[in-house]
Design a protein around this motif. Structure first.
Motif, short mmCIF file in Angstrom:
data_model
loop_
_atom_site.label_atom_id
_atom_site.label_comp_id
_atom_site.label_asym_id
_atom_site.label_seq_id
_atom_site.Cartn_x
_atom_site.Cartn_y
_atom_site.Cartn_z
N GLU A 331 0.82 -1.20 0.00
CA GLU A 331 0.00 0.00 0.00
C GLU A 331 0.86 1.26 0.00
OE1 GLU A 331 -3.12 2.25 3.05
OE2 GLU A 331 -2.75 0.09 3.25
N VAL A 332 1.93 1.24 0.80
CA VAL A 332 2.84 2.39 0.82
C VAL A 332 3.53 2.54 -0.53
CG1 VAL A 332 4.85 3.38 1.99
CG2 VAL A 332 3.20 2.05 3.30
N TRP A 333 3.89 1.42 -1.15
CA TRP A 333 4.53 1.47 -2.46
C TRP A 333 3.59 2.01 -3.52
CZ3 TRP A 333 4.20 -0.90 -7.32
CH2 TRP A 333 5.35 -0.78 -8.12
N ARG A 334 2.33 1.60 -3.48
CA ARG A 334 1.35 2.12 -4.44
C ARG A 334 1.19 3.63 -4.31
NH1 ARG A 334 -3.71 -2.18 -4.09
NH2 ARG A 334 -2.77 -3.84 -5.35
N LYS A 335 1.13 4.09 -3.08
CA LYS A 335 0.96 5.53 -2.86
C LYS A 335 2.18 6.28 -3.37
CE LYS A 335 -0.01 8.96 0.71
NZ LYS A 335 -0.33 9.21 2.14
N ARG A 336 3.38 5.78 -3.08
CA ARG A 336 4.59 6.44 -3.55
C ARG A 336 4.66 6.41 -5.07
NH1 ARG A 336 10.00 7.32 -2.01
NH2 ARG A 336 11.02 8.27 -3.83
N LEU A 337 4.32 5.30 -5.68
CA LEU A 337 4.34 5.19 -7.13
C LEU A 337 3.33 6.13 -7.75
CD1 LEU A 337 5.50 3.73 -9.59
CD2 LEU A 337 3.74 2.00 -9.31
N GLY A 338 2.16 6.24 -7.11
CA GLY A 338 1.13 7.15 -7.62
C GLY A 338 1.57 8.59 -7.56
N ILE A 339 2.20 8.97 -6.47
CA ILE A 339 2.69 10.35 -6.33
C ILE A 339 3.75 10.64 -7.37
CG2 ILE A 339 3.95 11.91 -4.82
CD1 ILE A 339 2.54 10.63 -2.47
N ASP A 340 4.67 9.70 -7.59
CA ASP A 340 5.73 9.93 -8.56
C ASP A 340 5.18 10.04 -9.98
OD1 ASP A 340 7.57 9.92 -6.57
OD2 ASP A 340 8.32 7.90 -6.94
N LYS A 341 4.21 9.18 -10.33
CA LYS A 341 3.63 9.24 -11.67
C LYS A 341 2.82 10.52 -11.85
CE LYS A 341 3.45 4.55 -13.37
NZ LYS A 341 3.98 4.95 -14.67
N CYS A 342 2.12 10.91 -10.78
CA CYS A 342 1.36 12.15 -10.85
C CYS A 342 2.30 13.32 -11.07
CB CYS A 342 0.56 12.34 -9.56
SG CYS A 342 -0.37 13.87 -9.51
N SER A 343 3.43 13.29 -10.42
CA SER A 343 4.41 14.36 -10.56
C SER A 343 4.97 14.39 -11.97
CB SER A 343 5.54 14.18 -9.54
OG SER A 343 6.53 15.16 -9.69
N ASP A 344 5.20 13.21 -12.56
CA ASP A 344 5.74 13.15 -13.92
C ASP A 344 4.73 13.64 -14.95
OD1 ASP A 344 8.05 12.18 -12.89
OD2 ASP A 344 7.56 10.07 -13.27
#
Length: 667
Positions: A331-344
């Motif tokens: 769950e923490v990894w999904r949130k981090r991945l989502g934030i990074d993709k959103c930023s990109d």
């Protein structure tokens, strides 16, 4: 009682001195006291003996000279008056003293100067705690850090950006209360203190601007206790006792109310062990994913954590999450991945929703449809983003060789690594190739490499040939050597080195006499192929020895050629440590001292060993004549350690020390 009270301190005056000004002078007045002729002469001699040149031979600035004067008079003037009249009689919230007139940068420099000279006292520190102070370090005098002093720090220096309490034995409660009152801290060092989980939670909740945190050697701190630094759900886990009655609250918005501090550096080596074997790797994985700005990390298990994240083996730490009441790492990894993709995709702009989801649903969608769509999108990210997800890490300590490949794929921007090669013996061909292949991904950008390896140093040659072209710092610990070790090739693979440290075991077998003679002939015939490192500032070659051993066994005679090249070709060398060498050293140093001056690219004369400041020749065959010539060659040398040098007597050492200002250590 008003909510906020302005406390202004005015020094109380004795009845007989009520007509005098309470402000202490910045400089000593000439008529303050009468001096005898002997005292005056003594003071003038002390002034003349005080060097007005810095270590580079340049004239000191007027500002630095004034700070030196302040430091010289601190004990006898201001600190003495304050200690005699006020220190133990009053408790001041604020002191209107002479140092309030100085800029904060000068107060910081004066404090550091007193610490380096071991002249900082409790009274002097009280006077230097001024509101404009931005940085305070008590690393060199941890005994001054008490609970009472922490109260003064929080009352007078609430604008502190940097605080170093390394080694201070302060109670955990005192540390927490102090950090709660310093809201703008950017750098905090608690290395070697009784810091525990309660202090970490205080940091996570109150230090919202913290960029650097050092909790190394805090033996009351377990790896799991660091997890609250991730903020949000990690901070308000059900295993967190500091949350009181609200610790079991299931409010969906409370975890998102606390963002993790913007840590870019986290140092936590040599802390307590976890409850289970995999706790270090699990805690490191949570922190790597929940601290998006992390660039420098030193933790046990960080290498295994990178492997878990890279391979998405989150099931390995389900037990840790359940035991500590933490959310699933996936769950923490999904949130981090989502934030990074959103930023990109959006140019770095993040959504404002508290749940940290990638997109917001439209108002017409039902909650169930929204959750279903979010789950599908998260699953798509989980499946497609793993090849492109990277960490910002640039400096990593605590790596292991077996998972270095995962680290190189997950952290492409690393320029400094430190770790252990645990191989239960020698580094095999396959492992050596794997190490070189992993380092190949950082070729041209790796600047610092530190390895602890119990095998032959020759096994590391392929890795250094791959990564050595850009290295400026190299540290090899525990390596084994032999008379056939290609040390010249190993060091020559790193031509840009500024610092070289090799701590090794000496050869077990002596070098053959024929090889020794051939080597000596080669040295006499041609010195053009000598190894030279023109940028080298610090050189350390320390060989292990038995405590009962007086003289090292001279078993590696060809080492003399390597040493001659390093000493004669490194004109910028400032620190030299050659301990228990398995070869003669005195003749090498004498040859280097007789070397003619040579010029650099700008045709400027360079003197071999002319910039040395610190020298360590323990357990070598150097003679007092060589030491005397060395001190004449280098006017900047401060300290020379010739302990256990069997060719130097105590009488010779005393006679030589009387001719120089340098400190000569003999035992």
């Amino acid at each position: 009682m008003p909510l906020f009270t302005l406390l202004i301190f005015i020094i109380p005056l004795k009845p007989e001195t009520t007509h005098q000004s309470p402000v202490m002078p910045l400089f000593r007045a000439t008529g303050d006291r009468q001096e005898t002729k002997s005292q005056s002469k003594k003071r003038r001699y002390r002034t003349k003996s005080c060097s007005m040149l810095d270590e580079e031979g340049s004239v000191l600035s007027l500002t630095h000279l004034c700070l030196l004067s302040l430091a010289d008079n601190m004990k006898d003037v201001w600190a003495k008056d304050y200690a005699d009249n006020y220190l133990d009689q009053y408790s001041f919230r604020h002191i209107m003293g002479p140092f309030n007139l100085l800029p904060g940068e000068l107060v910081e420099e004066l404090t550091l100067l007193l610490c380096n000279r071991k002249q900082l006292s409790r009274a002097a520190l009280h006077l230097l705690l001024v509101p404009q102070l931005r940085a305070l370090s008590l690393e060199k005098c941890p005994g001054l850090a008490t609970s009472a002093l922490c109260f003064h720090i929080t009352a007078r220096c609430q604008s502190l950006w940097s605080l170093d309490l390394s080694g201070a034995q302060l109670p955990s409660k005192t540390l927490s209360e102090t950090l709660s009152c310093l809201p703008v801290l950017h750098s905090l060092c608690l290395a070697g203190t009784p810091c525990d989980g309660h202090v970490i939670r205080t940091i996570a909740q109150r230090c919202h601007f913290l960029r650097h945190l050092d909790v190394s050697r805090c033996h009351s701190l377990s790896p799991a206790a660091l997890v609250p630094l991730g903020g949000g759900a990690l901070l308000y886990s059900t295993d967190c006792p500091s949350s009181g009655s609200n610790s079991t609250s299931k409010s969906p918005t409370k975890p998102a109310d606390v963002s993790p501090p913007p840590l870019s550096s986290l140092l936590a080596l040599d802390i307590a062990f976890g409850e289970e074997e995999g706790d270090s790797a699990a805690a490191a994985a949570f922190l790597l994913l929940s601290l998006p700005y992390l660039e420098r990390v030193a933790m046990e298990g960080v290498s295994q954590a990178c492997h878990l994240i890279r391979q998405r083996e989150f099931s390995h730490i389900y037990e840790f999450s359940d035991r500590k009441g933490l959310p699933c790492l996936e769950e923490v990894w999904r949130k981090r991945l989502g934030i990074d993709k959103c930023s990109d995709k959006r140019g770095g702009k993040k959504d404002e929703d508290e749940d940290g989801l990638l997109w917001k649903g439209s108002a017409s969608e039902s909650e169930e449809d929204l959750n279903e769509d979010e789950g599908k999108r998260a699953q798509d990210l989980l499946q497609s983003g793993d090849d492109h997800f990277v960490l910002r890490l640039k400096d990593v300590q605590g790596l292991s060789c077996d998972t270095l490949n995962s680290v190189s794929q997950l952290c492409p921007d690393i320029h400094s690594i430190s770790g252990n090669i645990d191989n239960d013996g020698l580094l095999g061909v396959n492992q050596g190739s794997s190490l070189a292949l992993s380092l190949q991904k950082w070729s041209g950008q790796l600047r610092s490499l530190s390895l602890n390896y119990q095998g032959s140093v020759q096994d590391l040659l392929p890795a250094l040939q791959v990564s050595g072209s850009s290295l400026v710092f190299l540290n090899l610990e525990g390596v084994k050597t032999s008379p056939h070790t290609p040390l010249q090739d190993i060091i020559g693979a790193c031509p840009k080195l500024r610092d070289l440290i090799i701590s090794a075991e000496p050869p077990n077998t002596p070098q053959q006499e024929e090889e020794e003679e051939e080597e000596d002939v080669g040295v006499q015939q041609d010195d053009q192929d000598l190894l030279r490192l023109p940028n080298l500032h610090s050189l350390t070659l320390n060989f292990s020895y038995e405590h009962g051993q007086m003289k090292p066994v001279m078993s590696w005679m060809s080492l003399k050629k390597v040493l001659k090249g390093l000493l004669s070709g490194s004109s910028l060398l400032e620190k030299l440590s050659l301990v228990s060498l398995p070869c003669p050293l005195n003749c090498v140093v004498q040859d280097v001292l007789r070397t003619n001056l040579y010029a650099d690219s700008a045709n400027l004369p360079l003197v071999p060993l002319g910039r040395l400041r610190h020298i360590n020749f323990q357990r070598t065959d150097v003679k007092i004549e060589t030491i005397d010539s060395l001190m004449q060659q280098s006017k900047r040398v401060k300290c020379i350690d010739v302990s256990h040098c069997w060719k130097i007597s105590r009488k010779e050492c005393l006679n030589c020390a009387s001719k120089s200002k340098a400190q000569l250590i003999w035992s």
